[in-house]
Design an enzyme around this catalytic site. Structure first.
Site, PDB file in Angstrom:
ATOM      1  N   TYR A  60       0.848  -1.209   0.000  1.00  0.00           N
ATOM      2  CA  TYR A  60       0.000   0.000   0.000  1.00  0.00           C
ATOM      3  C   TYR A  60       0.884   1.259   0.000  1.00  0.00           C
ATOM      4  CZ  TYR A  60      -3.700  -3.250   1.554  1.00  0.00           C
ATOM      5  OH  TYR A  60      -4.582  -4.300   1.675  1.00  0.00           O
ATOM      6  N   GLY A 225     -18.822  -3.151   0.101  1.00  0.00           N
ATOM      7  CA  GLY A 225     -18.640  -3.123  -1.341  1.00  0.00           C
ATOM      8  C   GLY A 225     -17.279  -2.490  -1.579  1.00  0.00           C
ATOM      9  N   LYS A 275     -12.399   0.488   4.748  1.00  0.00           N
ATOM     10  CA  LYS A 275     -11.397   1.519   4.474  1.00  0.00           C
ATOM     11  C   LYS A 275     -12.107   2.850   4.324  1.00  0.00           C
ATOM     12  CE  LYS A 275      -9.217   4.425   1.784  1.00  0.00           C
ATOM     13  NZ  LYS A 275      -9.663   5.426   0.807  1.00  0.00           N
TER      14      LYS A 275
END
Length: 328
Positions: A60, A225, A275
């Protein structure tokens, strides 16, 4: 089964005697489009809001910010190191056993921490080792590497024995790949967790059941999602948070569709790592301990399952260990 969780105390036991907070902050974002410092601010916001679990990864490109934020909160006296649960990940180019410990040590150096709480094999697919995170040949073809997941696992076990991480687990493993580890001769430490895509449109009932039988905790990524980035996301499935059932249940409890989706998973014993780099949403996502869904509502949400992944990783579907060809 997990209705007794509170904002103050929301840990689930792992099979190795450690525990994992049932909600964490996911920190993946596109390094090209995310301003510097955004991740660090978000981690600090999350810790202030009550989060104790941060999910990150070397690939990341922001573990230095995560480590900085954690250390700042420790030095402020807001938390102690043992209050924080950090999950790091072993990338595909680092599967050969001799690379495992140096890779983990690099992560610890970037974080400036002595250990991580959980270290997982990010994907069961090995890529050609080297400097490049996404190795391709001159024709633009992916460069794979012979995979021996059991050998990689043994190297992780040795790192756990050396105290570099408290717990070891996997991510994106299917049943066959989990069984390969579980049935490995001379297994010392079994995987405590499997991090996979999991949300009301993709509820993973069979893998959840299999993992429960083997005392493996499911950690659900993309629990709300995911982004609608067509370059890597299947956008044929509609946006989860616009679902009328989730919205209607939310209205009853004065909650958002996102809070209902998160609550659904934690009531099934699935850890969620939404997130967000938006302070308001980070705080909102944590407000899931002051209501609970009825059995009828749980069944209504379960019925939303479409068995469609958002995160398919089709570019790697020709890898011999591509995990998503199997039913689960």
């Amino acid at each position: 089964m997990t209705t007794n969780l509170t904002a103050k105390n929301h840990r689930l036991m792992l099979s190795d005697g450690n525990s994992i907070p049932v909600i964490g902050l996911g920190t993946y974002s596109d390094p090209k489009t995310t301003p510097k410092g955004t991740c660090a601010e978000s981690v600090k916001t999350a810790i202030d809001a009550g989060y104790r679990h941060i999910d990150g990864a070397f690939v990341y490109y922001n573990e230095h910010e995560v480590g900085q934020a954690i250390r700042e909160k420790i030095s402020e006296g807001k938390v102690k190191r043992e209050d924080i649960f950090y999950c790091g990940k072993l990338w595909n180019t680092c599967h050969p056993p001799e690379l495992v410990r140096p890779t983990l040590e690099k992560t610890l150096k970037i974080l400036q921490l002595d250990y991580v709480d959980l270290y997982i094999i990010e994907l069961p697919m090995a890529f050609k080792p080297g400097e490049r995170i996404y190795p391709k040949d001159e024709n633009g073809k992916w460069m794979y590497h012979e995979t021996d997941l059991c050998a990689t696992w043994e190297a992780l076990e040795a790192c756990k024995d050396a105290g570099l991480m408290k717990s070891i687990g996997v991510s994106n493993f299917n049943r066959r790949q989990l069984e390969m580890i579980l049935n490995k001769p001379g297994l010392k430490h079994k995987p405590v967790s499997n991090q996979i895509e999991c949300h009301p449109y993709f509820t993973q009932p069979k893998l959840l059941e299999f993992c429960k039988q083997h005392d493996i905790v499911l950690v659900g990524y993309s629990p709300l999602g995911t982004s609608r980035d067509e370059s890597w996301v299947n956008v044929s499935s509609p946006p989860l948070l616009e679902d009328p059932v989730l919205k209607a249940i939310g209205e009853k409890y004065n909650k958002t569709a996102a809070q209902v989706a998160l609550r659904f998973n934690i009531q099934r014993g699935v850890v969620v790592i939404p997130k967000s780099f938006t302070a308001e949403r980070i705080r909102e996502n944590f407000q899931i301990f002051d209501f609970s869904l009825t059995d009828k509502e749980m069944k209504e949400i379960e019925a939303l399952n479409k068995n469609i992944r958002y995160v398919e990783m089709l570019m790697w579907q020709d890898h011999p260990e591509y995990p998503f060809h199997d039913e689960y």
